[in-house]
Design a protein around this motif. Structure first.
Motif, PDB file in Angstrom:
ATOM      1  N   LYS A  35       0.827  -1.202   0.000  1.00  0.00           N
ATOM      2  CA  LYS A  35       0.000   0.000   0.000  1.00  0.00           C
ATOM      3  C   LYS A  35       0.865   1.257   0.000  1.00  0.00           C
ATOM      4  CE  LYS A  35      -3.734   0.001   2.569  1.00  0.00           C
ATOM      5  NZ  LYS A  35      -4.698   0.180   3.690  1.00  0.00           N
ATOM      6  N   VAL A  36       0.417   2.239  -0.790  1.00  0.00           N
ATOM      7  CA  VAL A  36       1.039   3.566  -0.808  1.00  0.00           C
ATOM      8  C   VAL A  36      -0.057   4.616  -0.651  1.00  0.00           C
ATOM      9  CG1 VAL A  36       3.051   2.941  -2.213  1.00  0.00           C
ATOM     10  CG2 VAL A  36       0.964   3.685  -3.346  1.00  0.00           C
ATOM     11  N   ARG A  37       0.365   5.802  -0.197  1.00  0.00           N
ATOM     12  CA  ARG A  37      -0.558   6.933  -0.077  1.00  0.00           C
ATOM     13  C   ARG A  37      -0.053   8.050  -0.983  1.00  0.00           C
ATOM     14  NH1 ARG A  37      -0.792   8.264   5.486  1.00  0.00           N
ATOM     15  NH2 ARG A  37      -2.496   6.789   5.649  1.00  0.00           N
ATOM     16  N   VAL A  38      -0.950   8.658  -1.734  1.00  0.00           N
ATOM     17  CA  VAL A  38      -0.602   9.758  -2.637  1.00  0.00           C
ATOM     18  C   VAL A  38      -0.252  10.984  -1.801  1.00  0.00           C
ATOM     19  CG1 VAL A  38      -1.414  11.236  -4.515  1.00  0.00           C
ATOM     20  CG2 VAL A  38      -2.170   8.846  -4.399  1.00  0.00           C
ATOM     21  N   ILE A  39       0.938  11.586  -2.069  1.00  0.00           N
ATOM     22  CA  ILE A  39       1.352  12.796  -1.348  1.00  0.00           C
ATOM     23  C   ILE A  39       1.410  14.027  -2.257  1.00  0.00           C
ATOM     24  CG2 ILE A  39       2.570  11.591   0.487  1.00  0.00           C
ATOM     25  CD1 ILE A  39       5.209  12.199  -1.031  1.00  0.00           C
ATOM     26  N   LYS A  40       1.351  13.793  -3.581  1.00  0.00           N
ATOM     27  CA  LYS A  40       1.295  14.877  -4.559  1.00  0.00           C
ATOM     28  C   LYS A  40       0.305  14.458  -5.638  1.00  0.00           C
ATOM     29  CE  LYS A  40       6.158  16.177  -4.141  1.00  0.00           C
ATOM     30  NZ  LYS A  40       7.430  16.264  -4.839  1.00  0.00           N
ATOM     31  N   VAL A  47      -4.454  13.635  -3.315  1.00  0.00           N
ATOM     32  CA  VAL A  47      -3.657  13.542  -2.096  1.00  0.00           C
ATOM     33  C   VAL A  47      -4.459  12.801  -1.023  1.00  0.00           C
ATOM     34  CG1 VAL A  47      -2.579  14.868  -0.229  1.00  0.00           C
ATOM     35  CG2 VAL A  47      -2.353  15.643  -2.598  1.00  0.00           C
ATOM     36  N   GLY A  48      -3.794  11.841  -0.354  1.00  0.00           N
ATOM     37  CA  GLY A  48      -4.433  11.062   0.696  1.00  0.00           C
ATOM     38  C   GLY A  48      -5.022   9.750   0.207  1.00  0.00           C
ATOM     39  N   GLN A  49      -5.198   9.611  -1.090  1.00  0.00           N
ATOM     40  CA  GLN A  49      -5.744   8.377  -1.651  1.00  0.00           C
ATOM     41  C   GLN A  49      -4.767   7.233  -1.405  1.00  0.00           C
ATOM     42  OE1 GLN A  49      -6.725   8.982  -5.771  1.00  0.00           O
ATOM     43  NE2 GLN A  49      -7.570   6.932  -6.037  1.00  0.00           N
ATOM     44  N   GLU A  50      -5.281   6.056  -1.042  1.00  0.00           N
ATOM     45  CA  GLU A  50      -4.438   4.888  -0.791  1.00  0.00           C
ATOM     46  C   GLU A  50      -4.645   3.860  -1.899  1.00  0.00           C
ATOM     47  OE1 GLU A  50      -5.117   3.558   3.219  1.00  0.00           O
ATOM     48  OE2 GLU A  50      -4.216   5.381   4.040  1.00  0.00           O
ATOM     49  N   LEU A  51      -3.534   3.370  -2.430  1.00  0.00           N
ATOM     50  CA  LEU A  51      -3.547   2.441  -3.557  1.00  0.00           C
ATOM     51  C   LEU A  51      -2.557   1.314  -3.307  1.00  0.00           C
ATOM     52  CD1 LEU A  51      -3.184   5.334  -6.094  1.00  0.00           C
ATOM     53  CD2 LEU A  51      -5.281   4.032  -5.777  1.00  0.00           C
ATOM     54  N   LEU A  72       1.910   3.673 -14.869  1.00  0.00           N
ATOM     55  CA  LEU A  72       3.232   3.862 -14.268  1.00  0.00           C
ATOM     56  C   LEU A  72       3.353   5.265 -13.677  1.00  0.00           C
ATOM     57  CD1 LEU A  72       5.398   2.169 -17.037  1.00  0.00           C
ATOM     58  CD2 LEU A  72       4.595   1.184 -14.898  1.00  0.00           C
ATOM     59  N   TYR A  73       3.868   5.322 -12.437  1.00  0.00           N
ATOM     60  CA  TYR A  73       4.028   6.586 -11.721  1.00  0.00           C
ATOM     61  C   TYR A  73       5.399   6.613 -11.059  1.00  0.00           C
ATOM     62  CZ  TYR A  73      -1.086   6.569 -11.945  1.00  0.00           C
ATOM     63  OH  TYR A  73      -2.385   6.525 -12.365  1.00  0.00           O
ATOM     64  N   GLN A  74       6.047   7.773 -11.063  1.00  0.00           N
ATOM     65  CA  GLN A  74       7.308   7.910 -10.345  1.00  0.00           C
ATOM     66  C   GLN A  74       7.043   7.798  -8.845  1.00  0.00           C
ATOM     67  OE1 GLN A  74       8.779  11.645 -11.823  1.00  0.00           O
ATOM     68  NE2 GLN A  74       9.949  10.622 -13.422  1.00  0.00           N
ATOM     69  N   TYR A  75       7.969   7.179  -8.150  1.00  0.00           N
ATOM     70  CA  TYR A  75       7.805   6.899  -6.722  1.00  0.00           C
ATOM     71  C   TYR A  75       7.583   8.146  -5.887  1.00  0.00           C
ATOM     72  CZ  TYR A  75      12.363   8.744  -5.578  1.00  0.00           C
ATOM     73  OH  TYR A  75      13.422   9.587  -5.394  1.00  0.00           O
ATOM     74  N   ARG A  76       8.081   9.292  -6.336  1.00  0.00           N
ATOM     75  CA  ARG A  76       8.072  10.509  -5.521  1.00  0.00           C
ATOM     76  C   ARG A  76       6.674  11.061  -5.240  1.00  0.00           C
ATOM     77  NH1 ARG A  76      10.325  12.582 -10.519  1.00  0.00           N
ATOM     78  NH2 ARG A  76      12.322  12.057  -9.636  1.00  0.00           N
ATOM     79  N   TYR A  77       5.663  10.527  -5.888  1.00  0.00           N
ATOM     80  CA  TYR A  77       4.294  10.969  -5.647  1.00  0.00           C
ATOM     81  C   TYR A  77       3.619  10.212  -4.501  1.00  0.00           C
ATOM     82  CZ  TYR A  77       4.796  13.398 -10.065  1.00  0.00           C
ATOM     83  OH  TYR A  77       5.234  14.221 -11.065  1.00  0.00           O
ATOM     84  N   PHE A  78       4.349   9.276  -3.871  1.00  0.00           N
ATOM     85  CA  PHE A  78       3.741   8.383  -2.891  1.00  0.00           C
ATOM     86  C   PHE A  78       4.595   8.217  -1.640  1.00  0.00           C
ATOM     87  CE2 PHE A  78       2.745   7.089  -7.203  1.00  0.00           C
ATOM     88  CZ  PHE A  78       1.362   7.035  -7.198  1.00  0.00           C
TER      89      PHE A  78
END
Length: 82
Positions: A35-40, A47-51, A72-78
């Protein structure tokens, strides 16, 4: 790093495992899905969404990329939820 060196390095990596250093300086292995949380905000993610990350990839420039729901998303958004 040459393309040949990169290929040699990446042949030992798995798209389903990531190693992280925790806040208390311990090495931890995390296996997909995790699980990751969106930070940007990015591409419609809020922001705050969990995926859940399905796989981890590295670009030619050795940037870490998460595969989430086929995108595909760069890691820095999570933030990784440990």
């Amino acid at each position: 790093m040459t393309a040949k060196q990169l290929l040699k390095t990446l042949q030992f990596s798995s798209p389903r495992v990531i190693y992280i250093i925790t806040w208390d300086k311990k090495l931890k292995v995390i296996r997909c899905p995790f699980k990751v949380r969106v930070i940007k905000p990015v591409n419609g993610l809020e922001v705050g969404q969990e995926l859940y990350v399905d796989q981890i990839w590295n670009t030619e420039k050795l940037e870490t990329v998460f595969e989430i729901n086929g995108e595909l998303y760069q890691y820095r958004y999570f933030d990784i939820m440990v």
